[in-house]
Write a protein that holds these residues in place. Sequence first.
Motif, short mmCIF file in Angstrom:
data_model
loop_
_atom_site.label_atom_id
_atom_site.label_comp_id
_atom_site.label_asym_id
_atom_site.label_seq_id
_atom_site.Cartn_x
_atom_site.Cartn_y
_atom_site.Cartn_z
N ASN A 130 0.82 -1.21 0.00
CA ASN A 130 0.00 0.00 0.00
C ASN A 130 0.86 1.26 0.00
O ASN A 130 2.06 1.22 0.21
CB ASN A 130 -0.91 0.00 1.23
N HIS A 131 0.16 2.38 -0.17
CA HIS A 131 0.82 3.69 -0.15
C HIS A 131 1.14 4.13 1.27
O HIS A 131 0.35 3.92 2.19
CB HIS A 131 -0.09 4.74 -0.80
N SER A 132 2.26 4.82 1.45
CA SER A 132 2.51 5.62 2.65
C SER A 132 3.28 6.85 2.23
O SER A 132 4.06 6.81 1.26
CB SER A 132 3.32 4.84 3.69
N CYS A 133 3.08 7.95 2.97
CA CYS A 133 3.86 9.16 2.72
C CYS A 133 5.24 9.06 3.37
O CYS A 133 6.08 9.94 3.20
CB CYS A 133 3.11 10.39 3.22
N ASN A 134 5.47 8.00 4.14
CA ASN A 134 6.77 7.73 4.74
C ASN A 134 7.12 6.27 4.42
O ASN A 134 7.11 5.41 5.29
CB ASN A 134 6.71 7.98 6.25
N HIS B 200 -7.77 10.14 -0.29
CA HIS B 200 -7.35 10.76 0.96
C HIS B 200 -6.45 9.78 1.69
O HIS B 200 -6.86 8.67 1.99
CB HIS B 200 -8.58 11.04 1.84
N CYS B 201 -5.23 10.20 1.98
CA CYS B 201 -4.29 9.30 2.63
C CYS B 201 -4.60 9.20 4.12
O CYS B 201 -4.89 10.19 4.77
CB CYS B 201 -2.86 9.80 2.45
N LEU B 202 -4.53 7.98 4.63
CA LEU B 202 -4.76 7.75 6.06
C LEU B 202 -3.51 7.17 6.70
O LEU B 202 -3.58 6.47 7.70
CB LEU B 202 -5.94 6.78 6.24
N CYS B 203 -2.34 7.46 6.10
CA CYS B 203 -1.11 6.81 6.60
C CYS B 203 -0.76 7.27 8.01
O CYS B 203 -0.07 6.56 8.74
CB CYS B 203 0.07 7.01 5.64
N GLY B 204 -1.21 8.46 8.42
CA GLY B 204 -0.97 8.91 9.78
C GLY B 204 0.44 9.41 10.04
O GLY B 204 0.79 9.72 11.17
N ASN C 130 4.50 13.58 8.02
CA ASN C 130 4.71 14.26 6.73
C ASN C 130 3.64 13.90 5.71
O ASN C 130 3.86 14.05 4.50
CB ASN C 130 6.10 13.93 6.18
N CYS C 131 2.47 13.41 6.17
CA CYS C 131 1.42 12.98 5.23
C CYS C 131 1.04 14.15 4.32
O CYS C 131 0.81 15.26 4.79
CB CYS C 131 0.20 12.48 5.99
N ILE C 132 0.97 13.87 3.02
CA ILE C 132 0.67 14.94 2.06
C ILE C 132 -0.84 15.08 1.80
O ILE C 132 -1.25 15.93 1.01
CB ILE C 132 1.44 14.78 0.73
N GLY C 133 -1.67 14.25 2.46
CA GLY C 133 -3.12 14.44 2.39
C GLY C 133 -3.77 13.71 1.25
O GLY C 133 -4.09 12.54 1.35
ZN LIG Z 1 -0.05 9.96 3.96
#
Ligand SMILES: [Zn+2]
Length: 164
Positions: free
Chosen positions: A79-83, A123-127, A130-133
């Motif tokens: 899955n996606h993560s901003c980190n 909408h990202c829910l990575c928490g 640095n989440c880019i939203g």
């Molecule tokens: Zn994120």
Amino acid sequence: MSTTTFTATIVTGHYSFAEIHRLTGSDHQLLRSTQFYQLNDVICSFGSSVIHDHPSKYTVQIAEDKHIILNPEFLQYINHSCNPNVFFNTTTMELIALKAIEPGEEFTFFYPSTEWFMAEPFHCLCGETNCIGIIKGAKEINIDTLSQYRLTDFIQSKIDQLKD
Ligand SMILES: [Zn+2]
């Protein structure tokens, strides 16, 4: 060190270095490492079982109008993560560790690192702090944000074309 969230899951697939987990009471699936990795380790090589000319939720972009269904197929559950902790190098066709990874940690990658355009931003829910939203293709993300991530040669070439 990233924190691993031990939400209740069911193992739905077991492979040499990873397991697919499904969150209980949900159809959300994710891929967890069963091994230790260090920065820049090659986790595995990958190829394509099918090449589409349009993206879908399960494809990874390797070139203009080339979107692959990953082989091994279970990599589609990353899955996606901003980190993120892994990177799909679509030039060498290797999955690379971006940091140390421990058994039980979820593998994640930054979708815009491979995707130029996404038909379905979400909408990202990575928490992550640095989440880019809203996650969109790299085309729609500002360059300062993108520059904080490792990007595929294809995405980098698209950015360079915009600068010309
Ligand atoms: Zn994120």
